[in-house]
Design an enzyme around this catalytic site. Structure first.
Site, PDB file in Angstrom:
ATOM      1  N   GLU A 238       0.932  -1.213   0.136  1.00 23.40           N
ATOM      2  CA  GLU A 238       0.072   0.120  -0.004  1.00 23.40           C
ATOM      3  C   GLU A 238       0.997   1.201   0.013  1.00 23.40           C
ATOM      4  OE1 GLU A 238      -2.880  -0.373   3.432  1.00 23.40           O
ATOM      5  OE2 GLU A 238      -4.124  -1.619   2.073  1.00 23.40           O
ATOM      6  N   LYS A 294      -1.344  -7.101   9.222  1.00 20.26           N
ATOM      7  CA  LYS A 294      -0.198  -5.912   8.794  1.00 20.26           C
ATOM      8  C   LYS A 294       0.946  -5.622   9.740  1.00 20.26           C
ATOM      9  CE  LYS A 294      -3.925  -2.978   6.373  1.00 20.26           C
ATOM     10  NZ  LYS A 294      -3.170  -2.392   5.461  1.00 20.26           N
ATOM     11  N   THR A 298       5.997  -2.589   8.406  1.00 20.48           N
ATOM     12  CA  THR A 298       5.494  -1.507   7.678  1.00 20.48           C
ATOM     13  C   THR A 298       6.839  -0.419   7.322  1.00 20.48           C
ATOM     14  OG1 THR A 298       3.885  -1.623   8.961  1.00 20.48           O
ATOM     15  CG2 THR A 298       3.908   0.806   7.792  1.00 20.48           C
TER      16      THR A 298
END
Lengths: 477, 477
Positions: A238, A294, A298
């Site tokens: 993303e 998730k 990240t």
């Protein structure tokens, strides 16, 4: 207070008329004692922050990037204390703040110090300043670390990381894919407030950190009641932008940050890749939201670009499709920044090739300016309950997808491949006629996110750097 | 791996047969140089950690609680270095670690150091140790701070706080209330994995911190499409237990913690009140989970009780209602702790009264032992993707409601008042015939959570202290 029902206008492409950029005055460029091309992505107007180490000195310390070097502020303040004599921070304070392994201590300074110190550094490095005469030129040169000698680290330690879902296009597209209904509108609630969830801050990693494909529980097929455990089969990226909070006088518990003061709580921004295991996420997220789908990694770019550097690229935010409650109402004066955002994927290069020979296929090419909710609205909403902020807290936009009628507007694979229904052709290596495609990421695949703003007239180029990562095979349990 | 479909047994009350406690050997009690009643909640066997300051010395520092005092380890290590001569940490190290304003540095030590240092302190304070002879008794006495002189602080700074939803009874009850279906079963998914969301760590506050009623957006009535902005009308508490992570060798990014090693990553536990604005939460949580409905304040008790102190109260965890995947499968050997958990609410006392004259109505009286998913399962699930842990990370159980057929089993008001349908009568003040009731909390209302474990034979009493807070009126915007 009486209730009210607000009908929402539905997404359409006409609303982009409001987000064209207007610039009445040409941008005046700064001169710098360090030479670089006029369109270099790290000119004196950018001066982004980072943390780095070298093989000669493995202790991470703080720097600003200028052209092809890092200015080692820990070293410079030790070697040339006089250079800081007229600045807002004494040389001892500069040394103390920037010898640390994150920017957190600097981010906790008053916002006025940030403004003054940025102006001071720009002045220091300008030809007119005479801070570095012929005697002290060598000291400056010694503090300029060629970028290829530097190992870049994650420059912040976030206490809390919040991920919004602020792109109308992303949320509309994923809702339609999830419910298999190509005309499904967004819920009314989406236009009332910027929805968000708290993310995992321990697994924020710097660009270049590779990670193993996560294991988890997921349905054998979407919609099936059969579940399995194993490596995720639907790994996605993303493309997001992360805003970083700063200041010595952030609102304490109980005091909301007002919309018109919210931007002052934001130091700057970074590129983010919110890697997502779609199958794990889909199975677990009802009703408490994304969690292990998730939490494994990240990625953030190593540069923290101050909002001030993007001021020439400020542009009106998308027109509100209904009037929000007062605490979120920009009254037509909301703004954002026209930052071009791109994402590329690349399969693992053949064993005989090197990482440098990767062939990158462009997936995304859009702009931050399309994101519906502004950074200020995120801060105002997050704190309306009285939630306190701390320096280095991170607020991400969520997937920055652009308008449906623009090519490469999808800022994640699930949108680009229509949840697996339209495999994406990969660009073949030079001289090859390979017909490889992708829906979700395979082991060895890498993702690269780029961001920059550019003004053709002045050639001012503000680079955000890059945010990369590669998926390693799942570990054996 | 082939998919498999696992039929879930449905909640029933028979499963409690497996969670009775068995103790084959009587508990042997420790002797202490400090006198206290045999059933004191803070005996030498407890020795919980905290951070405190006094009006004479406002710098927060670390201590253990013993009987009615705090043992100031920063002071003791400075004044009586010899006392630490035979311990696992030098007196300088003790002083350095415990002069800090949180326990984080201590939590980052190897787990073996935690075990050894606990044993060392217990030995130091035992009559046989002779560490404090008649000459040094005065030093020990000086380091014992009477509890009434101490201001207690939040002893940890959590980088990440994760809130699970691990009580079958709470999740079943709230699902039934939400869907207005008194027989609705839990989703299959609930029995596959411990569901959770990331919480907000900046607003973790210590017991005794009062806070303003949050403002937010919510439906004018449940199910209505009309929304309003203003102070929450459905303020609730959630009685929870928080587990605190520790160790110098926590799994790095990419390495899951195995179930049988997971408990070693947990230092101890604290009481938690996860204050919830039910109306704000209900409006915002689809699809990303709770956000501003819980981000304004989460209260923790000031004591961090080591798991070792609760070892005599270890008891089998509830029988799994279906066999989980291997990484979560205790194979019938899962365990938890029989810790009694109570919650009370109290209206604001009349203006002529004092805080001490509050009348408390018991809402909850249950045990941690009823929570379906174990602390080890939470750690194993959280890290199965490769998510890394850091010292002082906090994992909360979620609302610890007990079996439906036990009185006072509901660990939140929304369950106790059946989402507003059955107002709860408050105990009247002495001599009054007040018929006040509550569904959700009003301004001035306070909540008190207590926790302890008790063995009647030995009178061993392990107190967890209390976790209190009062709701102040919403601030004017």
């Amino acid at each position: 207070m009486a209730g009210r029902h607000i009908p929402c206008k539905r997404p359409n492409s006409a609303d982009r008329s409001s987000i064209t950029m207007t610039r009445s005055n040409p941008i005046e460029r700064l001169e710098c004692v360090i030479p670089y091309a006029v369109d270099h992505p790290f000119p004196l107007e950018n001066l982004p922050w980072t943390v780095f180490s070298t093989s000669a000195d493995e202790k991470p310390r703080c720097a600003v990037r200028i052209a092809d070097s890092l200015l080692d502020l820990a070293l410079l303040s030790a070697q040339a204390p006089h250079a800081f004599a007229s600045g807002p921070l004494s040389d001892q304070r500069v040394h103390e703040l920037f010898s640390q392994s994150t920017l957190n201590a600097y981010l906790a300074q008053p916002r006025q110090v940030h403004r003054d110190f940025r102006a001071f550094l720009q002045h220091m490095l300008s030809p007119g300043s005479q801070v570095f005469d012929s005697n002290s030129q060598a000291v400056l040169q010694a503090a300029l670390i060629p970028i290829e000698q530097a190992k870049l680290h994650l420059p912040i330690r976030s206490g809390d990381y919040t991920d919004f879902c602020a792109s109308k296009y992303h949320c509309t597209a994923t809702g339609r894919l999830m419910f298999n209904d190509p005309t499904r509108p967004l819920e009314d609630q989406w236009f009332q407030l910027p929805i968000a969830y708290h993310g995992r801050s321990s697994s924020l990693v710097v660009s270049g950190t590779n990670f193993h494909r996560p294991n988890g529980i997921f349905r054998t097929k979407p919609g099936s009641s059969d579940v399995q455990f194993g490596p995720s089969k639907r790994m996605d990226f993303e493309l997001e932008v992360a805003f970083v909070i700063a200041g010595s006088e952030l609102s304490p518990l109980g005091r909301p940050v007002k919309l018109d003061q919210a931007e002052d709580a934001i130091f700057g921004l970074m590129l983010m890749n919110d890697w997502s295991a779609r199958d794990i996420q889909a199975y677990e997220m009802n009703p408490l939201g994304p969690f292990t789908g998730k939490n494994f990694a990240t990625s953030l770019s190593p540069y923290l670009v101050e909002l001030a550097a993007l001021e020439p690229f400020r542009t009106p935010s998308p027109t509100a499709e209904h009037t929000p409650f007062a605490y979120l109402d920009h009254k037509g004066n909301g703004s954002t920044w026209d930052v071009r955002l791109q994402a590329f994927i690349s399969p693992s290069p053949p064993a005989t090739s090197t990482e440098q020979e990767r062939v990158w296929t462009k997936i995304t090419d859009t702009s931050l300016k399309h994101v519906y909710w502004t950074a200020s609205q995120m801060v105002a909403h997050h704190t309306i309950t009285g939630c306190n902020l701390k320096p280095a807290d991170t607020f991400a936009t969520g997937t920055c997808s652009g308008p449906f009628d623009e090519p490469h507007s999808e800022a994640s694979l699930i949108e680009a491949c229509k949840a697996g229904r339209q495999p994406i052709p990969l660009d073949p290596p030079k001289g090859s006629t390979s017909t490889e495609t992708r829906c979700f990421l395979l082991d060895g695949d890498a993702v690269k996110i780029l961001g920059h703003a550019f003004d053709p007239a002045s050639k001012l180029h503000i680079g955000l750097g890059e945010c990369t990562g590669q998926i390693l095979p799942a570990i054996e349990l």
